[in-house]
Write an enzyme that holds these catalytic residues in place. Structure first.
Site, PDB file in Angstrom:
ATOM      1  N   ASP A   1      -1.026  -3.512   2.616  1.00  0.00           N
ATOM      2  CA  ASP A   1      -0.804  -2.472   3.631  1.00  0.00           C
ATOM      3  C   ASP A   1       0.105  -1.359   3.137  1.00  0.00           C
ATOM      4  O   ASP A   1       1.236  -1.182   3.590  1.00  0.00           O
ATOM      5  CB  ASP A   1      -0.285  -3.086   4.940  1.00  0.00           C
ATOM      6  CG  ASP A   1      -1.461  -3.405   5.862  1.00  0.00           C
ATOM      7  OD1 ASP A   1      -2.607  -3.148   5.456  1.00  0.00           O
ATOM      8  OD2 ASP A   1      -1.239  -3.909   6.973  1.00  0.00           O
TER       9      ASP A   1
ATOM     10  N   ASP B   1      -8.232   5.451  17.032  1.00  0.00           N
ATOM     11  CA  ASP B   1      -9.658   5.722  16.813  1.00  0.00           C
ATOM     12  C   ASP B   1     -10.262   4.824  15.729  1.00  0.00           C
ATOM     13  O   ASP B   1     -11.459   4.888  15.469  1.00  0.00           O
ATOM     14  CB  ASP B   1      -9.866   7.198  16.455  1.00  0.00           C
ATOM     15  CG  ASP B   1      -9.068   7.612  15.231  1.00  0.00           C
ATOM     16  OD1 ASP B   1      -8.414   6.730  14.604  1.00  0.00           O
ATOM     17  OD2 ASP B   1      -9.090   8.808  14.880  1.00  0.00           O
ATOM     18  N   GLY B   2      -9.409   4.025  15.083  1.00  0.00           N
ATOM     19  CA  GLY B   2      -9.924   3.141  14.040  1.00  0.00           C
ATOM     20  C   GLY B   2     -10.323   3.864  12.764  1.00  0.00           C
ATOM     21  O   GLY B   2     -10.867   3.261  11.837  1.00  0.00           O
TER      22      GLY B   2
ATOM     23  N   GLY C   1      -3.550  -6.883  15.455  1.00  0.00           N
ATOM     24  CA  GLY C   1      -4.955  -7.103  15.104  1.00  0.00           C
ATOM     25  C   GLY C   1      -5.472  -5.917  14.319  1.00  0.00           C
ATOM     26  O   GLY C   1      -4.854  -4.850  14.306  1.00  0.00           O
TER      27      GLY C   1
ATOM     28  N   ARG D   1      -1.722 -13.048   7.191  1.00  0.00           N
ATOM     29  CA  ARG D   1      -0.382 -12.452   7.158  1.00  0.00           C
ATOM     30  C   ARG D   1       0.598 -13.375   7.848  1.00  0.00           C
ATOM     31  O   ARG D   1       0.183 -14.218   8.655  1.00  0.00           O
ATOM     32  CB  ARG D   1      -0.399 -11.132   7.952  1.00  0.00           C
ATOM     33  CG  ARG D   1      -1.466 -10.178   7.518  1.00  0.00           C
ATOM     34  CD  ARG D   1      -2.036  -9.425   8.739  1.00  0.00           C
ATOM     35  NE  ARG D   1      -3.216  -8.642   8.383  1.00  0.00           N
ATOM     36  CZ  ARG D   1      -3.163  -7.427   7.884  1.00  0.00           C
ATOM     37  NH1 ARG D   1      -2.014  -6.830   7.761  1.00  0.00           N
ATOM     38  NH2 ARG D   1      -4.253  -6.798   7.541  1.00  0.00           N
TER      39      ARG D   1
ATOM     40  N   ASP E   1       3.577  -8.279   9.846  1.00  0.00           N
ATOM     41  CA  ASP E   1       2.108  -8.170   9.762  1.00  0.00           C
ATOM     42  C   ASP E   1       1.688  -7.556   8.432  1.00  0.00           C
ATOM     43  O   ASP E   1       0.497  -7.558   8.103  1.00  0.00           O
ATOM     44  CB  ASP E   1       1.553  -7.341  10.922  1.00  0.00           C
ATOM     45  CG  ASP E   1       2.246  -6.004  11.062  1.00  0.00           C
ATOM     46  OD1 ASP E   1       3.475  -6.001  11.236  1.00  0.00           O
ATOM     47  OD2 ASP E   1       1.569  -4.954  10.973  1.00  0.00           O
ATOM     48  N   ASN E   2       2.638  -7.039   7.677  1.00  0.00           N
ATOM     49  CA  ASN E   2       2.301  -6.454   6.376  1.00  0.00           C
ATOM     50  C   ASN E   2       2.781  -7.342   5.232  1.00  0.00           C
ATOM     51  O   ASN E   2       3.037  -6.858   4.124  1.00  0.00           O
ATOM     52  CB  ASN E   2       2.919  -5.054   6.254  1.00  0.00           C
ATOM     53  CG  ASN E   2       2.290  -4.084   7.248  1.00  0.00           C
ATOM     54  OD1 ASN E   2       1.169  -4.296   7.700  1.00  0.00           O
ATOM     55  ND2 ASN E   2       3.000  -3.035   7.588  1.00  0.00           N
TER      56      ASN E   2
HETATM   57  P1  AMP Z   1      -0.546  -0.425   9.440  1.00  0.00           P
HETATM   58  O1  AMP Z   1       0.351   0.760   9.484  1.00  0.00           O
HETATM   59  O2  AMP Z   1      -1.798  -0.194   8.650  1.00  0.00           O
HETATM   60  O3  AMP Z   1       0.134  -1.676   9.023  1.00  0.00           O
HETATM   61  O4  AMP Z   1      -1.051  -0.624  10.945  1.00  0.00           O
HETATM   62  C1  AMP Z   1      -0.262  -1.127  11.999  1.00  0.00           C
HETATM   63  C2  AMP Z   1      -1.144  -1.468  13.186  1.00  0.00           C
HETATM   64  O5  AMP Z   1      -1.692  -0.283  13.774  1.00  0.00           O
HETATM   65  C3  AMP Z   1      -2.348  -2.342  12.841  1.00  0.00           C
HETATM   66  O6  AMP Z   1      -2.598  -3.228  13.894  1.00  0.00           O
HETATM   67  C4  AMP Z   1      -3.463  -1.328  12.702  1.00  0.00           C
HETATM   68  O7  AMP Z   1      -4.706  -1.922  12.891  1.00  0.00           O
HETATM   69  C5  AMP Z   1      -3.113  -0.324  13.788  1.00  0.00           C
HETATM   70  N1  AMP Z   1      -3.662   1.029  13.494  1.00  0.00           N
HETATM   71  C6  AMP Z   1      -3.239   1.874  12.547  1.00  0.00           C
HETATM   72  N2  AMP Z   1      -3.964   3.011  12.555  1.00  0.00           N
HETATM   73  C7  AMP Z   1      -4.869   2.888  13.549  1.00  0.00           C
HETATM   74  C8  AMP Z   1      -5.919   3.714  14.060  1.00  0.00           C
HETATM   75  N3  AMP Z   1      -6.179   4.928  13.569  1.00  0.00           N
HETATM   76  N4  AMP Z   1      -6.654   3.238  15.082  1.00  0.00           N
HETATM   77  C9  AMP Z   1      -6.412   2.029  15.602  1.00  0.00           C
HETATM   78  N5  AMP Z   1      -5.443   1.201  15.170  1.00  0.00           N
HETATM   79  C10 AMP Z   1      -4.675   1.611  14.149  1.00  0.00           C
HETATM   80 MG    MG Z   2      -0.505  -3.415   8.702  1.00  0.00          MG
END
Ligand code: AMP
Ligand code: MG
Length: 513
Positions: free
Chosen positions: A276, A135-136, A97, A193, A266-267
């Site tokens: 992504d 931390d989002g 998510g 995705r 997911d990417n």
């Molecule tokens: P990504 O590397 O962008 O494909 O992210 C992989 C997963 O990790 C996704 O579900 C992102 O929403 C989650 N995610 C990545 N960085 C953070 C963050 N700093 N805080 C919360 N979730 C994260």
């Molecule tokens: Mg991703």
């Protein structure tokens, strides 16, 4: 903020939201609220993209843009949510998510021919229901990296999500070190995705119910592949259409030496856009085993593996759709297998067509694969720069002697072009070209239209990011300017065309979390 000012800001941006994803059942998303931002500062705004979106930014000050593209101000019509999805990460299934991204809504615009729709998403706007322990938030350098790479791919004509703005939040984010925080505004055909379908299928299988999956697939067909509705089995047609776009996309990546770095399911966007950007990078010296990502220790997502990984991801995708392919399990499996076979064929075809074009060849020949493989082996052996080899080949058509003065600083190109074996390869290639009978000038022109002179080279990207992190945006601007016109060799872009300087340590990229 007084209401009147807020209205002025809303009007000055002019998003035209028409949100459809939020009409899906609630299990597909959670409401989300962008975090407060201490002191948003506009770092970069993509005016060319804003024009494509037909948003009205010309009356907005940088401060207003910073408010709008950090989440500090929500434009009218926004319905901020985090999307639910799952995914196979390095082969392992996980529920995920949007943990650090918030979808504001779907912006629509109409041009003369068609009505267009884009997701407008804020990446790094704070925690959501799916953030788990994260931390989002996002750091400035990785968000600028996504901006650079996505805009570089877009200028190469490769389908990709785009970057509209990066705003520094004025806050720190805490990783291994303390970093400046930022929010990226991402623009995508959608954020559906392969992992979104895996999520729906997983939920459904818990309850023995294919309803959530069917709702999602029907939605995706309406949004991206409406033509499938006219087919005998729209669900199989949907799979084929998604697979076809992936075959085209991966072939384009291979053609420019682009390594996504983290091709988890997911990417992989079902729209066929590159999405992504984390540890992605363009290859310098040709080596099929090239991996940049610090976390890809086994080379799962290495350059040469990308077509195979796309097939693996599409196999997971097909599995989610089996129940829709046919109510008869055996028949569904057979249909899924046949569909994956078709992907293999299409992938090979697009790869071969793309690579043949890079050599200026137009007609297929049974020796094509072998001709290409021989070249790649020589490039690998001499550590020749992938991008510059193909530009040098075009130069060599007006005389092999033209190459050395142009690539004097590049030991790999030099070594390749003086190798005996290369000379016999060059003769074979010229024989093929002669048989096709196109004037040499036309061949050179067509080669230069598909072989970029400028790519987002790692050393230039790193230099631009390092400067931007200290507040100096000049190198970033210069790099982005060069990347906007990747197919021309000019005096101004000379520095960006040079291959990587020799370095003792392999280049490493990080996910930017
Ligand atoms: P990504 O590397 O962008 O494909 O992210 C992989 C997963 O990790 C996704 O579900 C992102 O929403 C989650 N995610 C990545 N960085 C953070 C963050 N700093 N805080 C919360 N979730 C994260
Ligand atoms: Mg991703």
């Amino acid at each position: 903020m007084p209401r009147s000012t807020e209205a002025a800001i809303t009007q000055s941006i002019g998003f035209h939201f028409d949100n459809t994803y939020t009409k899906l059942p609630e299990l597909f998303f959670q409401p989300a609220k962008p975090a407060n931002v201490a002191s948003p500062q506009l770092v970069i705004f993509n005016r060319a993209l804003a024009d494509v979106l037909a948003i009205n930014y010309s009356n907005a000050s940088d401060a207003e843009l910073a408010q709008n593209f950090s989440g500090a101000h929500l434009p009218a019509g926004a319905e901020p949510i985090a999307q639910a999805y799952a995914g196979h990460q390095f082969g392992h299934f996980t529920l995920l998510g949007d943990g650090r991204a918030i979808l504001l809504g779907e912006h629509t615009a109409t041009n003369a021919h068609t009505s267009l729709r884009w997701d407008i998403q804020l990446k790094g706007a704070g925690a959501t229901a799916y953030s788990r322990r994260g931390d989002g938030k996002a750091a400035l350098a990785p968000m600028l990296r996504e901006y650079i790479i996505s805009e570089a791919l877009a200028a190469l004509g490769i389908p990709t999500t785009r970057s509209l703005a990066v705003v520094a939040t004025g806050e720190s984010v805490y990783r291994e070190t303390v970093l400046p925080g930022a929010v990226l505004t991402r623009v995508a055909a959608s954020h559906l995705r392969v992992g979104t379908f895996e999520y729906a299928a997983a939920l459904g299988s818990e309850q023995n119910d294919i309803a959530p999956l069917k709702i999602l697939v029907d939605y995706a067909i309406q949004r991206h592949y409406v033509g499938c509705l006219a087919e005998e089995n729209p669900y199989r047609a949907f799979f084929d259409a998604v697979a076809e776009r992936q075959a085209q996309l991966i072939a384009r990546w291979q053609g420019v030496g682009f390594i996504h770095g983290v091709m988890n399911t997911d990417n992989m966007a079902i729209s066929g856009e590159s999405i992504d950007f984390g540890p992605c990078a363009f290859m310098d010296a040709y080596n099929p085993a090239t991996v940049f990502s610090s976390i890809d220790t086994h080379g799962r997502y290495a350059y040469a593996n990308q077509p195979r990984i796309a097939a693996w991801n599409l196999a997971r995708f097909a599995e989610t759709l089996l129940a829709l392919f046919s109510p008869d399990e055996t028949e569904a499996l057979a249909l899924g297998k046949a569909a994956l076979e078709r992907f293999h064929e299409r992938m090979n075809l697009h790869w071969l067509n793309g690579m043949r074009n890079k050599l200026g060849l137009t007609a297929a020949h049974e020796s094509d694969f072998e001709l290409l493989q021989a070249l790649f082996n020589l490039m690998h052996q001499h550590a020749a720069d992938f991008t510059n080899t193909f530009r040098a080949l075009a130069h060599s058509l007006s005389g092999l002697a033209n190459v050395a003065p142009l690539y004097g600083n590049e030991p790999g190109i030099h070594a390749l072009f003086i190798a005996m074996e290369f000379h016999s390869w060059h003769e074979r290639w010229q024989t093929r070209l002669k048989a096709e009978g196109q004037p040499i000038d036309t061949v050179i022109e067509t080669m230069n239209a598909v072989n970029p002179a400028v790519i987002a080279r790692n050393h230039n990207v790193e230099a631009a990011l390092a400067a931007a992190t200290t507040g100096d945006l000049v190198p970033l601007d210069a790099l982005l300017t060069a990347l906007r016109e990747p197919f021309v060799e000019t005096e101004a872009n000379r520095g960006f065309r040079e291959g990587a300087p020799p370095s003792g340590t392999p280049y490493r990229t990080f996910c930017g979390t």
